[in-house]
Design an enzyme around this catalytic site. Structure first.
Site, PDB file in Angstrom:
ATOM      1  N   HIS A  78       0.835  -1.205   0.000  1.00  0.00           N
ATOM      2  CA  HIS A  78       0.000   0.000   0.000  1.00  0.00           C
ATOM      3  C   HIS A  78       0.866   1.250   0.000  1.00  0.00           C
ATOM      4  O   HIS A  78       2.053   1.219   0.332  1.00  0.00           O
ATOM      5  CB  HIS A  78      -0.908   0.010   1.223  1.00  0.00           C
ATOM      6  CG  HIS A  78      -0.132  -0.083   2.515  1.00  0.00           C
ATOM      7  ND1 HIS A  78       0.584   0.976   3.029  1.00  0.00           N
ATOM      8  CD2 HIS A  78       0.067  -1.114   3.355  1.00  0.00           C
ATOM      9  CE1 HIS A  78       1.178   0.602   4.143  1.00  0.00           C
ATOM     10  NE2 HIS A  78       0.890  -0.657   4.363  1.00  0.00           N
ATOM     11  N   ASP A 333       3.631  -4.734   3.587  1.00  0.00           N
ATOM     12  CA  ASP A 333       5.072  -4.982   3.459  1.00  0.00           C
ATOM     13  C   ASP A 333       5.458  -6.404   3.858  1.00  0.00           C
ATOM     14  O   ASP A 333       6.244  -7.068   3.185  1.00  0.00           O
ATOM     15  CB  ASP A 333       5.863  -3.967   4.285  1.00  0.00           C
ATOM     16  CG  ASP A 333       5.333  -3.803   5.705  1.00  0.00           C
ATOM     17  OD1 ASP A 333       4.272  -4.376   6.027  1.00  0.00           O
ATOM     18  OD2 ASP A 333       5.985  -3.094   6.500  1.00  0.00           O
TER      19      ASP A 333
END
Length: 474
Positions: A78, A333
């Site tokens: 994101h 992540d």
């Protein structure tokens, strides 16, 4: 006497030489001989700060000569966000200590007299940022436009193309913005966003698989946020501002706060509060956290990443003729680092030390998973050349830098022949279901790339934006 035509012809064939001689006569070098420290604060934020491209090996990002890209499998973190609630609590505690000092700040903290915290209220923790030149929503949109320019030839302009996002608010919003950038005016009708639940019960049919037998969790929990230089920084700030009383942990929270500030603002005065050496230490602490908590230092992460790596291998071998050409995926992540671990990319030969910084460390998270970071697998279709055969090749790209795949670099542009890539990957991947003890009732394989919706009902949010937290924030 020379004619005008002869003069122009002479200039046309000697112009470049004349220009070079002119440069030499002016004592100007065509190429600089200065290669300095390659220092950028963006490389020492870990995964906290704005996106920056990976430092490359000098391999061209464009397709090699005689090759075209015929399939793309991308997974993107994101866009830039505000701190998490847990980190925010530590930041606010440290800021309260500074405010309680009830003094006019001096030295490196003189700006703090007029500084305001960039998080409007607790509701904004974890949310993607929408302000400043590094804004997360802008990151998603810009990335979409860049990939339309790079891979637009893989879309016929009419077909409905699915995209996949894990079921978390900021991830979904990144996917939407990327889609708007890639498809432009056609996003509302030609993109089909598929949201994949982050629930653990999804098993292997997930963009965010988990390991039920995480035996390395204790190593991760034992990591400390304190490095020797954090104490040096605390002593400096206390000396400049008597009575302040900050400690090493406070310094860590202040540096964390600074590393997130650029996600929401164009400029952070906190950056200059700390020295380059202190930022290098901070970046290494972040490397340790990713390595031991979500990367190859946790021996279960390769199994978790094998889910995506194995499914993408199937796509590559089926090719665009049997499946699709574009596979855009959006996650967090810590869903990307396990994939790299599964493929054996950037894994150090020895575990990262906890008592020193190993310079030359390949596991530098500022290069691996900055906010908006992404890992792209390209399938190349190449013609016969003097040094390579016609056929399909695989090229790996991390944050827009080509990363040679282990020792397989015999293809054009240091790519790897698909057949050889397949053999190597199959030999690397552990058994996710067995190693992670996936419950019998949970899915054992990823199939949403083959079974997906083509409706557009999730392409846009249907209600107002409330508080930013939530796993089902459509």
């Amino acid at each position: 006497m020379p004619t005008l035509t002869s003069i122009l012809y002479a200039l046309s064939i000697t112009g470049a030489t004349a220009l070079n001689y002119g440069s030499l006569n002016n004592n100007e070098k065509q190429f600089s001989q200065e290669f300095r420290d390659n220092y950028s604060i963006l490389k020492h934020y870990g995964g906290n700060g704005p996106y920056s491209e990976r430092r490359s090996h000098g391999i061209s990002r464009d397709p090699p000569p005689a090759c075209t890209v015929d399939q793309v499998i991308m997974i993107k973190r994101h866009g830039e966000r505000y701190p998490s609630p847990s980190l925010g609590a530590g930041i606010e505690k440290t800021l309260s200590k500074l405010h309680a000092a009830n003094t006019t700040f001096a030295g490196d903290l003189a700006f703090f007299n007029d500084w305001t915290y960039y998080v409007p209220n607790a509701c904004w923790y974890n949310a993607e940022t929408a302000s400043g030149p590094y804004a997360g929503l802008l990151d998603g949109y810009n990335h979409g436009t860049e990939y339309r320019d790079r891979y637009g030839h893989l879309w016929d302009g009419e077909s409905v193309v699915p995209m996949w996002a894990s079921g978390y608010g900021r991830v979904i919003e990144t996917a939407r913005k990327f889609g708007e950038g890639f498809f432009g005016y056609n996003y509302s009708s030609n993109a089909a966003l598929n949201v994949i639940s982050e629930d653990e019960g999804m098993g292997a049919n997930s963009l965010t698989p988990v390991c039920y037998d995480d035996r390395d969790a204790g190593i991760c929990a034992a990591l400390t946020n304190v490095m020797p230089l954090f104490k040096v920084a605390a002593e400096r700030l206390n000396a400049q501002n008597p009575g302040l009383g900050v400690n090493e942990t406070d310094v860590y929270y202040l540096m964390s706060m600074a590393s997130f500030e650029l996600n929401a603002r164009a400029f952070s005065e906190w950056i200059d509060v700390f020295t380059q050496d202190e930022w290098v230490s901070f970046g290494y602490v972040e490397d340790l956290n990713y390595y031991y908590c979500a990367g190859p230092g946790d021996k279960t992460m390769a199994a978790v990443g094998s889910v995506y790596a194995n499914a993408s291998l199937t796509l590559l071998n089926e090719g665009p003729e049997k499946t699709n050409s574009l596979f855009f995926n959006f996650v967090h992540d810590t869903n990307i680092t396990p994939i790299l671990a599964a493929l054996g990319l950037l894994t150090p030969e020895e575990d990262l030390p906890l008592d020193r910084i190993p310079f030359g460390n390949p596991y530098s998270t500022g290069d691996i998973v900055p906010q908006g970071g992404h890992f792209t697998i390209e399938r190349l279709s190449c013609a016969q050349t003097a040094i390579s055969n016609a056929g399909s090749y695989v090229r790996l790209v991390l944050n827009e830098a080509v990363v040679p795949f282990n020792k397989c670099t015999s293809g054009p542009g240091y790519s790897c022949p698909l057949e050889q890539y397949s053999t190597i990957v199959k030999g690397l991947l552990p058994d996710y279901v067995g190693q992670c003890k996936v419950p019998h009732k949970d899915p054992k394989s990823l199939d949403f790339w083959w079974v997906f919706n083509t409706t557009t009902e999730l392409n846009y949010r249907t209600g107002p934006v409330g508080c930013q937290e939530g796993a089902v924030d459509f």
